[in-house]
Design an enzyme around this catalytic site. Structure first.
Site, mmCIF file in Angstrom:
data_model
loop_
_atom_site.group_PDB
_atom_site.id
_atom_site.type_symbol
_atom_site.label_atom_id
_atom_site.label_comp_id
_atom_site.label_asym_id
_atom_site.label_seq_id
_atom_site.Cartn_x
_atom_site.Cartn_y
_atom_site.Cartn_z
ATOM 1 C CG ASP A 182 11.689 8.777 -6.139
ATOM 2 O OD1 ASP A 182 10.878 9.469 -6.768
ATOM 3 O OD2 ASP A 182 11.596 7.537 -6.058
ATOM 4 C CG HIS A 184 14.667 6.663 -2.287
ATOM 5 N ND1 HIS A 184 13.777 5.830 -1.653
ATOM 6 C CD2 HIS A 184 14.316 6.666 -3.594
ATOM 7 C CE1 HIS A 184 12.922 5.343 -2.540
ATOM 8 N NE2 HIS A 184 13.213 5.841 -3.718
ATOM 9 C CG ASP A 211 9.498 6.612 -3.370
ATOM 10 O OD1 ASP A 211 8.425 6.334 -2.806
ATOM 11 O OD2 ASP A 211 9.997 5.901 -4.266
ATOM 12 C CG ASP A 214 12.183 2.668 2.719
ATOM 13 O OD1 ASP A 214 12.512 2.399 3.889
ATOM 14 O OD2 ASP A 214 11.089 2.332 2.228
ATOM 15 N NE ARG A 215 15.430 2.027 -3.104
ATOM 16 C CZ ARG A 215 15.456 0.726 -3.359
ATOM 17 N NH1 ARG A 215 16.501 0.025 -2.992
ATOM 18 N NH2 ARG A 215 14.452 0.126 -3.982
ATOM 19 C CG ASN A 243 6.983 3.005 -4.562
ATOM 20 O OD1 ASN A 243 7.532 4.079 -4.774
ATOM 21 N ND2 ASN A 243 7.609 1.856 -4.703
ATOM 22 C CG HIS A 244 10.054 3.340 -1.096
ATOM 23 N ND1 HIS A 244 10.847 2.379 -0.517
ATOM 24 C CD2 HIS A 244 10.131 3.137 -2.426
ATOM 25 C CE1 HIS A 244 11.401 1.642 -1.457
ATOM 26 N NE2 HIS A 244 10.982 2.077 -2.628
ATOM 27 C CG HIS A 295 5.853 8.136 -6.352
ATOM 28 N ND1 HIS A 295 6.995 8.839 -6.058
ATOM 29 C CD2 HIS A 295 6.212 6.824 -6.412
ATOM 30 C CE1 HIS A 295 8.003 7.996 -5.934
ATOM 31 N NE2 HIS A 295 7.558 6.771 -6.139
ATOM 32 N NE ARG A 383 8.786 0.755 -11.042
ATOM 33 C CZ ARG A 383 9.757 1.432 -10.434
ATOM 34 N NH1 ARG A 383 10.149 1.072 -9.227
ATOM 35 N NH2 ARG A 383 10.337 2.456 -11.017
ATOM 36 C CG HIS A 410 7.887 4.875 -9.386
ATOM 37 N ND1 HIS A 410 8.084 4.327 -8.140
ATOM 38 C CD2 HIS A 410 7.265 3.911 -10.119
ATOM 39 C CE1 HIS A 410 7.593 3.106 -8.114
ATOM 40 N NE2 HIS A 410 7.099 2.829 -9.306
#
Length: 662
Positions: A182, A184, A211, A214-215, A243-244, A295, A383, A410
């Site tokens: 990730d 992010h 991923d 995001d963030r 998943n993002h 992932h 989750r 993840h």
């Protein structure tokens, strides 16, 4: 000369004094060493507790996001009962799987790059010089023009459509492959990886394991670098879906907002095209026919043969499970763009364009699951999606498909990676300082034929000299306690009810055990509440908890003063969910919804989430939200008015620690 003579001359005395001094020095060194070891252990414990808070709240938020998938199914099945027509809503939720025909000319044909634009200008077909151009521009915080963003995404989609669901790659003694986890949106980490490990090339292949977005604040820049690298080196750059990489996740976790802020004129086009690009991302990579790179993880029912052959582009969002719809509705959906009305109703048939429920569950497991030490396979309640899988499940699935290892991402790990399940599962996470500066290292993995994985760790810091350990840990603690208090205040009414069940004498006091049990039963965060009490509540000399002190230095700012506290808490608690629902319903992106739409949305929301609020309160709130009395509500702006006020935005004492040790 004998020993006796030496002693008489004072040599023995001198030697004895030196020995005693040396002994004292060793004892002092041991004392200092033991003290430092204890100090380091306490710092490590404090950091560990802070990371536990961050991760528990992160997973609780993701659980809420997964719950939205159930709500959308509920809304599509019931929206017809409260409103006669809304084809746009259905289009918003399903158009990505029902049509794959975005016209390139419509998207980029009318966009001009003005002479005044001073950012990077890409030349198609792209070459390695364009990668360098982007990197240098993004280091200088330049923004790539929307024209180039759209062109890159169209070309990326074209390449990805040719890829299988699982990309097979091979290493050689002269050609190792690098696996990154990730990112992010943390551009500095990607730049540091390339600095340490080299740019992607035919001799330096990469797998980025989902991923990307995001963030962080530079998700679009990371996406552009990865996509351009893919276009230049399509055989040596591999991108897996995380998943993002999901438009509904982006609505909650920041990427949608980032794109709309950076591309005010063409941001909607970019987001719309991205929804399609996401669906074509491969769901895994297999290295040397031995190592599976995905992932999230696996489950006891993971079927790699099925996953190899399903039509992955039908998975527009993991948060949108296949919805039972009327058989005749499929053709109606196709007409919504032309203005035909279509109403979703309960039925037992699924649209042919959707994945089957079993296929959908298979992909959810791949993208959302986490390994655990406990044997077996059980629901991932933290989750809310995927499963927890034990070492026996890993052995079973790897053996079944003749694989030796699973590499996944993840999960943030303090050291950037973690090895579990007897060395058969590796987690790699490449975003350093994920929760807070100093919270964790990042890492990547080097793989070669027949070689053990090699781990490279790093940590980005903007400071020439890193802060002392206690300052770094204190900063992490402060941030963790802050977000935990915000979680607590959002459940104030429920917590008070739980406290009062134990406090039959109305003393305002509870035992530590009663308070800790109440906190966990309401918040469900699986945290060490007994240790955390030092930061959250006041305790009397007998060790009893003043439970109302849980809320003493924090409150929710009310956008409407007259609104009841319970309603404000609920709106604050579900503000992210409500904002996403609002953005889905606001299909024309006007920024406004009607009073009728607001009431409809709220009624459905309350029914599905079992929220008990009197309709009259909601009506009164809606009337107050309609500031100019035109019958419309800017719900996004309304929700922005909610924020938490921290009266004392610091820990009680800088030397107090989360582990409850001094």
């Amino acid at each position: 000369m004998n020993t006796h003579d030496l002693d008489n001359m004072g040599c023995g005395s001198s030697s004895s004094k030196k020995g005693r001094k040396s002994e004292k020095a060793i004892k002092a060194a041991l004392i200092i060493q033991n003290w430092y070891r204890g100090y380091s252990a306490r710092m490590k414990a404090r950091q560990c507790y802070a990371l536990t808070i961050f991760q528990s709240i992160e997973y609780a938020d993701e659980q809420g996001q997964m719950e939205l998938s159930n709500f959308f199914s509920f809304m599509l099945a019931n929206y017809a009962t409260v409103r006669e027509e809304d084809p746009e809503l259905v289009t918003r939720l399903f158009h990505g799987t029902l049509q794959d025909n975005i016209d390139r000319d419509d998207y980029v044909g009318l966009i001009d790059v003005p002479y005044s634009y001073s950012g990077p200008r890409l030349q198609f077909p792209l070459t390695f010089t364009d990668i360098d151009l982007l990197l240098e521009a993004f280091k200088e915080q330049q923004i790539l023009h929307a024209y180039y963003v759209l062109e890159v995404l169209f070309e990326t989609k074209k390449v990805l459509k040719q890829r299988p669901n699982f990309t097979h790659v091979r290493t050689s003694p002269s050609k190792e492959i690098t696996i990154c986890g990730d990112l992010h949106g943390k551009l500095d980490d990607l730049l540091l990886i390339f600095y340490k490990n080299g740019l992607p090339s035919e001799d330096n292949p990469y797998v980025f394991n989902g991923d990307f977005v995001d963030r962080g604040k530079n998700s679009i820049e990371i996406l552009m670098i990865l996509c351009v690298s893919l276009l230049v080196y399509p055989r040596d750059m591999h991108l897996n879906r995380g998943n993002h990489e999901d438009f509904l996740m982006n609505l909650r976790y920041g990427f949608t907002k980032e794109v709309l802020n950076k591309y005010k004129l063409h941001g909607r086009k970019i987001l719309r095209l991205l929804e399609e690009v996401y669906t074509w991302l491969p769901i895994g990579t297999i290295v040397d026919n031995e190592i599976l790179v995905i992932h999230g993880g696996i489950s006891e029912s993971t079927d790699l043969n099925l996953l190899h052959h399903l039509e992955r582009n039908k998975m527009k969002s993991v948060l949108m499970p296949p919805v039972p719809l009327n058989e005749d509705l499929a053709s109606d959906f196709q007409k919504t763009k032309a203005g035909a009305s279509a109403m979703p109703r309960k039925s037992n048939t699924s649209l042919p364009e959707q994945l089957s429920k079993h296929e959908w569950e298979q992909v959810v497991d791949i993208l959302w699951s986490d390994p655990r030490g406990q044997r077996g396979c059980y629901p991932n309640k933290s989750r809310g999606g995927g499963c927890y899988f034990g070492p026996d499940i890993t052995s079973k699935i790897l053996s079944k498909y003749h694989l030796k290892m699973l590499i996944r991402s993840h999960e943030c790990k303090p050291e950037g990676y973690e090895v579990c399940h007897d060395g058969k599962v590796i987690t790699v996470f490449s975003a350093s300082n994920y929760y807070e500066e100093g919270s964790n290292r990042g890492a990547y993995i080097k793989l070669g034929p027949g070689m053990k994985p090699r781990f490279v760790q790093y940590q980005v810091t903007e400071l020439t000299c890193p802060k002392p350990l206690y300052q770094r840990v204190h900063a992490i603690e402060s941030s963790a306690i802050r977000i935990l208090k915000e979680r607590i205040i959002s459940r104030k009414s429920d917590l008070i009810c739980a406290f009062e069940l134990y406090d039959r004498s109305k003393s305002g006091k509870l035992s530590l055990g009663q308070w800790a049990f109440s906190m966990e039963s309401i918040l469900g965060l699986n945290l060490p509440w007994r240790s955390l009490r030092l930061h959250l509540v006041n305790t009397d000399k007998d060790g009893n908890i003043d439970y109302m002190s849980s809320f003493q230095d924090i409150h929710i700012q009310k956008p409407v003063k007259e609104a009841q506290s319970t309603l404000i808490e609920i709106l604050y608690r579900y503000r992210s969910d409500l904002q996403i629902i609002y953005n889905v319903i606001d299909s024309d992106h006007s920024g406004l919804i009607s009073m009728e739409e607001f009431r409809t949305m709220w009624q459905l929301f309350c029914t599905h989430y079992s929220v008990h609020i009197d309709d009259s309160q909601v009506d009164e709130l809606a009337n107050r939200m309609d500031l100019n009395k035109d019958g419309n509500i800017d719900f996004n702006e309304f929700l922005k008015a909610f924020y938490v006020v921290h009266k004392f935005d610091h820990l009680n004492k800088s030397d107090t620690n989360l582990a409850g040790q001094k």
